[in-house]
Write a protein that holds these residues in place. Structure first.
Motif, mmCIF file in Angstrom:
data_model
loop_
_atom_site.group_PDB
_atom_site.id
_atom_site.type_symbol
_atom_site.label_atom_id
_atom_site.label_comp_id
_atom_site.label_asym_id
_atom_site.label_seq_id
_atom_site.Cartn_x
_atom_site.Cartn_y
_atom_site.Cartn_z
ATOM 1 N N ALA A 190 0.815 -1.208 0.000
ATOM 2 C CA ALA A 190 0.000 0.000 0.000
ATOM 3 C C ALA A 190 0.858 1.271 0.000
ATOM 4 C CB ALA A 190 -0.925 0.006 1.218
ATOM 5 N N GLN A 191 0.209 2.356 -0.319
ATOM 6 C CA GLN A 191 0.850 3.670 -0.246
ATOM 7 C C GLN A 191 0.898 4.067 1.230
ATOM 8 O OE1 GLN A 191 1.628 5.857 -3.243
ATOM 9 N NE2 GLN A 191 2.893 6.673 -1.621
ATOM 10 N N ARG A 192 2.085 3.976 1.846
ATOM 11 C CA ARG A 192 2.225 4.267 3.274
ATOM 12 C C ARG A 192 3.443 5.156 3.511
ATOM 13 N NH1 ARG A 192 -1.195 0.677 5.815
ATOM 14 N NH2 ARG A 192 -1.555 -1.297 4.711
ATOM 15 N N VAL A 193 3.317 6.044 4.466
ATOM 16 C CA VAL A 193 4.415 6.959 4.811
ATOM 17 C C VAL A 193 5.646 6.172 5.262
ATOM 18 C CG1 VAL A 193 5.136 8.783 6.410
ATOM 19 C CG2 VAL A 193 2.851 8.852 5.385
ATOM 20 N N ALA A 194 5.429 5.045 5.932
ATOM 21 C CA ALA A 194 6.546 4.275 6.482
ATOM 22 C C ALA A 194 7.544 3.858 5.404
ATOM 23 C CB ALA A 194 6.022 3.034 7.207
ATOM 24 N N TYR A 195 7.076 3.577 4.203
ATOM 25 C CA TYR A 195 7.999 3.154 3.142
ATOM 26 C C TYR A 195 8.951 4.280 2.760
ATOM 27 C CZ TYR A 195 5.254 -1.079 2.617
ATOM 28 O OH TYR A 195 4.629 -2.277 2.861
ATOM 29 N N ALA A 196 8.441 5.508 2.714
ATOM 30 C CA ALA A 196 9.301 6.651 2.405
ATOM 31 C C ALA A 196 10.232 6.963 3.572
ATOM 32 C CB ALA A 196 8.444 7.866 2.068
ATOM 33 N N GLU A 197 9.705 6.937 4.777
ATOM 34 C CA GLU A 197 10.518 7.286 5.946
ATOM 35 C C GLU A 197 11.681 6.326 6.139
ATOM 36 O OE1 GLU A 197 7.191 9.464 8.801
ATOM 37 O OE2 GLU A 197 7.646 7.333 9.104
ATOM 38 N N THR A 198 11.430 5.024 5.948
ATOM 39 C CA THR A 198 12.503 4.044 6.174
ATOM 40 C C THR A 198 13.560 4.093 5.082
ATOM 41 O OG1 THR A 198 11.086 2.365 5.141
ATOM 42 C CG2 THR A 198 11.117 2.465 7.557
ATOM 43 N N GLY A 199 13.227 4.679 3.939
ATOM 44 C CA GLY A 199 14.249 4.877 2.923
ATOM 45 C C GLY A 199 15.329 5.820 3.407
ATOM 46 N N ALA A 200 14.967 6.720 4.320
ATOM 47 C CA ALA A 200 15.925 7.684 4.860
ATOM 48 C C ALA A 200 16.603 7.196 6.137
ATOM 49 C CB ALA A 200 15.216 9.014 5.140
ATOM 50 N N THR A 201 15.939 6.301 6.875
ATOM 51 C CA THR A 201 16.481 5.882 8.175
ATOM 52 C C THR A 201 17.314 4.605 8.111
ATOM 53 O OG1 THR A 201 14.476 4.608 8.692
ATOM 54 C CG2 THR A 201 14.524 6.926 9.378
ATOM 55 N N GLY A 202 17.336 3.948 6.948
ATOM 56 C CA GLY A 202 18.092 2.702 6.853
ATOM 57 C C GLY A 202 17.383 1.519 7.470
ATOM 58 N N GLN A 203 16.077 1.614 7.633
ATOM 59 C CA GLN A 203 15.295 0.505 8.198
ATOM 60 C C GLN A 203 14.433 -0.147 7.124
ATOM 61 O OE1 GLN A 203 13.495 3.299 11.125
ATOM 62 N NE2 GLN A 203 13.824 1.621 12.591
ATOM 63 N N GLY A 204 13.863 -1.283 7.492
ATOM 64 C CA GLY A 204 12.752 -1.851 6.752
ATOM 65 C C GLY A 204 11.496 -1.563 7.548
ATOM 66 N N VAL A 205 10.342 -1.583 6.895
ATOM 67 C CA VAL A 205 9.101 -1.312 7.644
ATOM 68 C C VAL A 205 8.852 -2.380 8.703
ATOM 69 C CG1 VAL A 205 7.995 0.043 5.811
ATOM 70 C CG2 VAL A 205 7.677 -2.452 5.869
ATOM 71 N N SER A 206 9.431 -3.559 8.519
ATOM 72 C CA SER A 206 9.294 -4.631 9.513
ATOM 73 C C SER A 206 9.979 -4.274 10.825
ATOM 74 C CB SER A 206 9.877 -5.935 8.975
ATOM 75 O OG SER A 206 9.295 -6.295 7.743
ATOM 76 N N GLU A 207 10.840 -3.262 10.794
ATOM 77 C CA GLU A 207 11.588 -2.842 11.985
ATOM 78 C C GLU A 207 10.989 -1.582 12.618
ATOM 79 O OE1 GLU A 207 16.033 -4.266 10.662
ATOM 80 O OE2 GLU A 207 15.132 -2.585 9.572
ATOM 81 N N THR A 208 9.818 -1.167 12.148
ATOM 82 C CA THR A 208 9.166 0.033 12.675
ATOM 83 C C THR A 208 7.908 -0.353 13.445
ATOM 84 O OG1 THR A 208 7.660 0.439 10.799
ATOM 85 C CG2 THR A 208 9.940 1.231 10.582
ATOM 86 N N THR A 209 7.198 0.662 13.918
ATOM 87 C CA THR A 209 5.951 0.417 14.649
ATOM 88 C C THR A 209 4.741 0.335 13.723
ATOM 89 O OG1 THR A 209 5.685 2.793 15.004
ATOM 90 C CG2 THR A 209 6.812 1.545 16.737
ATOM 91 N N ASP A 210 4.960 0.484 12.405
ATOM 92 C CA ASP A 210 3.846 0.383 11.462
ATOM 93 C C ASP A 210 3.533 -1.092 11.216
ATOM 94 O OD1 ASP A 210 2.102 0.347 9.242
ATOM 95 O OD2 ASP A 210 2.894 2.244 8.507
ATOM 96 N N GLN A 211 2.620 -1.609 12.012
ATOM 97 C CA GLN A 211 2.333 -3.044 11.962
ATOM 98 C C GLN A 211 1.672 -3.464 10.660
ATOM 99 O OE1 GLN A 211 0.149 -4.054 15.513
ATOM 100 N NE2 GLN A 211 1.870 -3.648 16.864
#
Length: 204
Positions: free
Chosen positions: A164-185
């Motif tokens: 889906a279109q989610r902010v987490a995908y853009a944010e993790t591109g800058a933080t060096g994370q995957g969305v699986s490592e964030t709070t966006d379940q």
């Protein structure tokens, strides 16, 4: 070692987003993952250099296309999975990486422009005689997403979970994370589901 190549001749389809998040999901699932960045823009490598953990792995330098086979052969003893990001075009040298893949993932946005453009990627993958799967990316909750899935299903398999279109995908591109490592379940769950689907195909 299995090799997944992510390809789409349309720019902005979400190749690098899929590459980095799939590599993190596979790593969290216990896979030893190597990422290779064949895109001259180097977006996957730039993301990886911002990570605080050493998985998935990258080499000190990505191989030239003509050296890819030797790189993959050398990696087999150390890694379970290799995920390769590619440029938003089909240079002649991409034929060799396509043929080296066990599976090609083709991210497609549910838009008329993207659906029109995907034919060239399908042709290239069919020429290489490699199994492929479409992954709908940046999807809105709208009828056009369902229509895009129906159109793509006429040409090959479509992953049963949309990205889906989610902010987490853009944010993790800058933080060096995957969305699986964030709070966006929700984002983490959909990437985990895509990985489970892809792993099922690879395990065949």
């Amino acid at each position: 070692m299995k090799t997944i190549l992510i390809a789409a001749q349309k720019g902005g389809a979400g190749k690098t987003t899929l590459a980095r998040n799939l590599s993190v999901a596979a790593s969290l699932d216990g896979q030893k993952v190597l990422c290779l960045d064949l895109d001259p823009q180097g977006s996957l490598r730039a993301w990886w250099e911002g990570r605080e953990v050493d998985t998935p792995a990258m080499l000190e330098r990505d191989p030239a296309p003509h050296a890819l086979k030797a790189t993959l052969d050398a990696a087999r003893a150390q890694f379970d999975l290799c995920i390769i990001d590619t440029p938003p075009a089909h240079p002649e040298w991409l034929n060799e990486p396509l043929e080296a893949a066990d599976l090609v993932l083709i991210p497609v946005r549910p838009s008329p422009d993207d659906l029109r453009a995907v034919g060239a990627t399908i042709a290239a993958v069919n020429d290489a005689k490699v199994p492929f799967v479409f992954a709908l990316s940046q999807t809105p909750r709208a009828r056009i997403t369902e229509e895009a899935a129906r159109v793509l299903a006429q040409h090959g398999r479509v992953a049963p979970v949309n990205i889906a279109q989610r902010v987490a995908y853009a944010e993790t591109g800058a933080t060096g994370q995957g969305v699986s490592e964030t709070t966006d379940q929700k984002a983490g769950a959909e990437i985990a589901a895509v990985w489970d689907y892809v792993k099922g195909i690879l395990d065949g």
